[in-house]
Scaffold this motif. Structure first.
Motif, mmCIF file in Angstrom:
data_model
loop_
_atom_site.group_PDB
_atom_site.id
_atom_site.type_symbol
_atom_site.label_atom_id
_atom_site.label_comp_id
_atom_site.label_asym_id
_atom_site.label_seq_id
_atom_site.Cartn_x
_atom_site.Cartn_y
_atom_site.Cartn_z
ATOM 1 N N GLY A 93 0.799 -1.211 0.000
ATOM 2 C CA GLY A 93 0.000 0.000 0.000
ATOM 3 C C GLY A 93 0.831 1.259 0.000
ATOM 4 O O GLY A 93 0.994 1.938 -1.018
ATOM 5 N N ILE A 94 1.417 1.589 1.163
ATOM 6 C CA ILE A 94 2.181 2.829 1.304
ATOM 7 C C ILE A 94 3.333 2.877 0.308
ATOM 8 O O ILE A 94 3.588 3.907 -0.326
ATOM 9 N N GLY A 95 4.024 1.742 0.150
ATOM 10 C CA GLY A 95 5.164 1.713 -0.758
ATOM 11 C C GLY A 95 4.793 2.005 -2.195
ATOM 12 O O GLY A 95 5.595 2.579 -2.947
ATOM 13 N N ILE A 96 3.585 1.616 -2.596
ATOM 14 C CA ILE A 96 3.146 1.885 -3.967
ATOM 15 C C ILE A 96 2.928 3.379 -4.168
ATOM 16 O O ILE A 96 3.332 3.954 -5.185
ATOM 17 N N VAL A 97 2.303 4.032 -3.193
ATOM 18 C CA VAL A 97 2.118 5.492 -3.279
ATOM 19 C C VAL A 97 3.472 6.185 -3.335
ATOM 20 O O VAL A 97 3.687 7.112 -4.128
ATOM 21 N N VAL A 98 4.397 5.727 -2.502
ATOM 22 C CA VAL A 98 5.739 6.325 -2.458
ATOM 23 C C VAL A 98 6.419 6.231 -3.819
ATOM 24 O O VAL A 98 6.985 7.211 -4.319
ATOM 25 N N GLU A 99 6.362 5.059 -4.451
ATOM 26 C CA GLU A 99 7.036 4.887 -5.743
ATOM 27 C C GLU A 99 6.377 5.739 -6.827
ATOM 28 O O GLU A 99 7.073 6.352 -7.649
ATOM 29 N N ILE A 100 5.058 5.770 -6.847
ATOM 30 C CA ILE A 100 4.360 6.558 -7.861
ATOM 31 C C ILE A 100 4.710 8.039 -7.715
ATOM 32 O O ILE A 100 5.008 8.731 -8.699
ATOM 33 N N ALA A 101 4.686 8.532 -6.476
ATOM 34 C CA ALA A 101 5.010 9.938 -6.242
ATOM 35 C C ALA A 101 6.452 10.240 -6.626
ATOM 36 O O ALA A 101 6.747 11.286 -7.216
ATOM 37 N N ARG A 102 7.364 9.322 -6.309
ATOM 38 C CA ARG A 102 8.777 9.549 -6.617
ATOM 39 C C ARG A 102 8.997 9.671 -8.122
ATOM 40 O O ARG A 102 9.702 10.574 -8.589
ATOM 41 N N ILE A 103 8.384 8.767 -8.894
ATOM 42 C CA ILE A 103 8.598 8.785 -10.342
ATOM 43 C C ILE A 103 8.030 10.053 -10.967
ATOM 44 O O ILE A 103 8.677 10.706 -11.796
ATOM 45 N N HIS A 104 6.832 10.422 -10.571
ATOM 46 C CA HIS A 104 6.250 11.660 -11.120
ATOM 47 C C HIS A 104 7.097 12.875 -10.729
ATOM 48 O O HIS A 104 7.257 13.815 -11.528
ATOM 49 N N ALA A 105 7.627 12.869 -9.496
ATOM 50 C CA ALA A 105 8.445 13.999 -9.059
ATOM 51 C C ALA A 105 9.762 14.060 -9.842
ATOM 52 O O ALA A 105 10.224 15.138 -10.217
ATOM 53 N N THR A 149 10.151 13.073 -12.820
ATOM 54 C CA THR A 149 9.801 13.502 -14.173
ATOM 55 C C THR A 149 9.840 15.017 -14.313
ATOM 56 O O THR A 149 10.244 15.553 -15.350
ATOM 57 N N VAL A 150 9.402 15.714 -13.257
ATOM 58 C CA VAL A 150 9.337 17.181 -13.326
ATOM 59 C C VAL A 150 10.527 17.846 -12.628
ATOM 60 O O VAL A 150 10.547 19.069 -12.464
ATOM 61 N N GLY A 151 11.520 17.046 -12.193
ATOM 62 C CA GLY A 151 12.706 17.621 -11.568
ATOM 63 C C GLY A 151 12.487 18.179 -10.188
ATOM 64 O O GLY A 151 13.176 19.108 -9.760
ATOM 65 N N SER A 152 11.538 17.623 -9.436
ATOM 66 C CA SER A 152 11.223 18.132 -8.101
ATOM 67 C C SER A 152 12.346 17.830 -7.119
ATOM 68 O O SER A 152 12.891 16.721 -7.110
ATOM 69 N N GLU A 204 4.662 16.110 -0.631
ATOM 70 C CA GLU A 204 5.223 17.260 -1.357
ATOM 71 C C GLU A 204 5.514 16.892 -2.805
ATOM 72 O O GLU A 204 5.336 17.709 -3.712
ATOM 73 N N ARG A 205 5.953 15.677 -3.029
ATOM 74 C CA ARG A 205 6.215 15.223 -4.401
ATOM 75 C C ARG A 205 4.923 15.202 -5.213
ATOM 76 O O ARG A 205 4.925 15.549 -6.399
ATOM 77 N N LEU A 206 3.837 14.776 -4.607
ATOM 78 C CA LEU A 206 2.554 14.777 -5.320
ATOM 79 C C LEU A 206 2.179 16.198 -5.739
ATOM 80 O O LEU A 206 1.702 16.420 -6.861
ATOM 81 N N GLU A 207 2.373 17.148 -4.837
ATOM 82 C CA GLU A 207 2.047 18.545 -5.159
ATOM 83 C C GLU A 207 2.928 19.056 -6.289
ATOM 84 O O GLU A 207 2.447 19.739 -7.210
ATOM 85 N N ASP A 208 4.216 18.738 -6.249
ATOM 86 C CA ASP A 208 5.122 19.182 -7.314
ATOM 87 C C ASP A 208 4.769 18.529 -8.641
ATOM 88 O O ASP A 208 4.908 19.144 -9.708
ATOM 89 N N ALA A 209 4.320 17.270 -8.599
ATOM 90 C CA ALA A 209 3.933 16.582 -9.827
ATOM 91 C C ALA A 209 2.715 17.233 -10.467
ATOM 92 O O ALA A 209 2.620 17.345 -11.695
ATOM 93 N N VAL A 210 1.779 17.678 -9.639
ATOM 94 C CA VAL A 210 0.604 18.396 -10.161
ATOM 95 C C VAL A 210 1.046 19.723 -10.776
ATOM 96 O O VAL A 210 0.641 20.078 -11.886
ATOM 97 N N ALA A 211 1.892 20.466 -10.042
ATOM 98 C CA ALA A 211 2.363 21.760 -10.542
ATOM 99 C C ALA A 211 3.134 21.610 -11.846
ATOM 100 O O ALA A 211 3.074 22.487 -12.716
ATOM 101 N N GLY A 212 3.847 20.486 -12.008
ATOM 102 C CA GLY A 212 4.629 20.266 -13.219
ATOM 103 C C GLY A 212 3.857 19.614 -14.344
ATOM 104 O O GLY A 212 4.418 19.362 -15.415
#
Length: 625
Positions: free
Chosen positions: A516-528, A530-533, A540-548
């Motif tokens: 569960g938690i680990g899947i959210v962590v990996e998804i957020a990390r990859i999206h972050a 991608t946008v150079g967060s 915070e990574r989720l927020e940066d991924a949305v902004a990017g």
């Protein structure tokens, strides 16, 4: 002509109900001709659980209800209610059974046409997905409030502004030390803010007067700017008191000026904050910082489990509770590094001790294992390595004494793989990105969550900057990371049953961390990435991924709530284990959960599957070839 009138009525009907009311007029005009009409008698199933919807359904007249596998009511809706939207968007099985509770007419947009419509209008897809998100946000609040005590929770969430009892006492930068001391005496305060107009330029405290004036024999006629602390650390009046107190202790400060829009509005002191009932975390951190050896560190850190149980009882958010646990873990590890240095002497070259994993993300729970590494100055020689091996071995052994188990995968600074020069780490990261083998993907997943803890901060900053620059735009590397994350099994079956471990020590339980938690962590990390967060924390990574532009707002909100729910559930589970004298772990027996909590879990796991699907689409497997 009659047909045209009927189509116009359907168009107007759709235009009056969300989320179709946001479609442009030309789309609404063409949509009715694509729809089919079906009739369902009262009691008939409209959409069964476990099936992927063959179209998007909208109730034209009548009413429907959704019930879970236990027969509990999830939702009811009348005319205008959309049915099957989240599952259709995600391409997953319908999580609950929808039945007619009145004779009903339903409009059906076939899956192919619906797919084309959603592709043309991503906002519509997001809105359909979000309609399931309200229940998840409610689940988060339910989990948070499960054991909450309203009075203690209010204390924990006190803003520092609520502790300020008077306007700030100030003097001009041109005032003398004597004048400033006279103001402090007259106003009965232990500090005075030094200003240039409305801008804060410094602070003068009782300690400054003792050490920089009286003890140093300084003439009190000199300008206060000569003895003040310039550009002091400041805070926001809206900050949570507990976090501010932990920060003051970490920095060994007593006074914190509060600024709003750049102007001072008050001062809060550590004494003010320690009057709060929730001073326990601060006393714990202070005791750790004063510990003379690993045994004393362990004695102080032994109070952590009880503290977590207290935080859970007070309804603390998972994010805040995890930050408290992490802050204490930081204090423990930092103190042990200092004690090791004192024992073996000064380092031969500058170095940085970095923390990895959940600690680096400020997301630590109880009984977390060790994850750390060393970044050495490029001048480090082979002979110097013996000193760093001894440092790492001492800290690792002491952390084990305190209660942090060794990493089963060997991710510790004593292993040469996790002890390199700055240039060595740059080369290793470049190799991971250039040739993303399975081993490289695992290594990157660990090391890309790093945070400076002790030593020369510039070494950590250089490596972290190289990480971000190397990963951004590396499509092949990101595709490998995404493929790994999308393939992680979500513990829910086709028919929405929770899938537990079948064998071993944790048989019949769910692993909330890995599944569960680990899947959210990996998804957020990859999206972050991608946008150079530069962020390390998952939220915070989720927020940066949305902004990017890498992640939609509705899906980010769902992932945020999924992380909060799963983390709160884990902390609550660990608090129960502590109360019963058991060693905390991440394995929850779903049969011990209420039917409501089980339903919330199925909702969370549905979000994770949707997010995995979206991740795979953004970084397709075709990029691997």
């Amino acid at each position: 002509m009659a047909l045209d009138v009927e189509l116009a009525e359907i168009r107007d009907f759709l235009a009056a109900h969300a989320p179709f009311d946001a479609l442009p007029a030309h789309e609404l005009s063409t949509l009715p001709a694509l729809l089919e009409v079906v009739y369902r008698r009262r009691g008939e199933v409209v959409l069964p659980a476990g099936e992927v919807p063959e179209g998007l359904l909208v109730v034209r007249s009548g009413a429907v209800e959704a019930r879970d596998a236990d027969g509990e009511l999830v939702q009811r809706g009348g005319a205008g209610t959309s049915v099957g939207g989240p599952a259709l968007v995600a391409g997953t099985a319908q999580p609950v059974t929808v039945s007619a509770i009145e004779d009903s007419l339903l409009l059906v947009l076939p899956a192919a046409a619906a797919g084309e419509l959603l592709a043309r209008h991503p906002a519509l897809a997001a809105a359909l997905r979000e309609r399931g998100g309200d229940r998840l946000r409610g689940a988060v609040e339910h989990q948070r409030d499960l054991h909450a005590d309203d009075l203690q929770r209010a204390v924990l969430r006190t803003r520092v502004a609520d502790l300020v009892r008077r306007p700030p006492v100030t003097v001009a930068a041109t005032a003398t030390v004597r004048e400033a001391a006279e103001v402090m005496h007259r106003e009965q305060v232990s500090s005075v803010l030094v200003t240039d107009g409305e801008r804060l330029v410094g602070i003068l405290t009782d300690r400054d007067l003792r050490s920089r004036v009286v003890a140093a024999g300084t003439d009190p006629a000199v300008a206060v700017s000569a003895v003040m602390t310039p550009e002091p650390v400041t805070g926001s009046p809206d900050a949570v008191a507990l976090e501010v107190l932990l920060e003051l202790v970490r920095r060994n400060l007593h006074h914190l000026p509060l600024l709003r829009d750049g102007r001072p509005v008050g001062v809060v002191t550590a004494t003010d904050l320690m009057r709060l009932e929730q001073a326990d975390p601060v006393h714990l951190v202070g005791d750790v910082a004063r510990a003379r050896d690993a045994a004393e560190v362990a004695e102080a850190a032994g109070r952590l489990a009880g503290l977590v149980a207290s935080l859970v009882r007070q309804g603390t958010s998972a994010r805040d509770a995890s930050r408290v646990v992490t802050t204490i873990g930081d204090a423990v590890e930092r103190r042990l590094v200092t004690l090791a240095e004192d024992a073996i002497g000064p380092a031969p070259v500058p170095y940085a001790w970095v923390t990895l994993g959940s600690r680096a993300r400020f997301e630590q729970a109880l009984h977390a294992d060790q994850d750390h590494a060393l970044v050495l100055h490029d001048d480090a020689s082979e002979a110097d390595d013996a000193w760093f091996v001894e440092l790492a071995d001492r800290v690792t052994a002491d952390l084990e004494v305190v209660g942090y188990p060794r990493c089963g995968g060997g991710t510790m600074a004593g292993d040469a793989r996790w002890r390199r020069t700055r240039a060595g780490w740059r080369d290793e990261v470049s190799a991971w990105v250039r040739e993303p083998t399975p081993g490289a993907v695992i290594g990157a997943s660990i090391f890309f969550d790093l945070r400076h803890l002790s030593g020369e901060a510039s070494l950590t900053a250089d490596v972290a900057d190289h990480l971000r620059r190397s990963a951004a735009g590396a499509d092949l590397f990101l595709a490998h990371l995404a493929s790994h994350a999308a393939a992680r099994p979500v513990p829910v079956g086709f028919f929405r049953g929770l899938v537990v471990e079948r064998t071993g020590e944790h048989r019949d339980t769910l692993d909330l961390k890995r599944g569960g938690i680990g899947i959210v962590v990996e998804i957020a990390r990859i999206h972050a990435l991608t946008v150079g967060s530069p962020a390390t924390s998952t939220l915070e990574r989720l927020e940066d991924a949305v902004a990017g532009g890498a992640l939609s707002r509705p899906l980010a909100d769902d992932l945020h709530d999924a992380w909060e729910y799963l983390t709160a559930l884990r902390l609550g589970h660990q608090a129960d284990q502590v109360r019963h004298g058991a060693l905390p772990d991440n394995h929850v027996d779903p049969s011990a959960l209420s039917s409501l909590e089980q339903r919330h879990l199925r909702t969370v796991f549905g979000v994770l599957r949707s997010a995995q699907s979206a991740l795979a689409q953004r970084h397709p497997v075709s990029a691997l070839w």
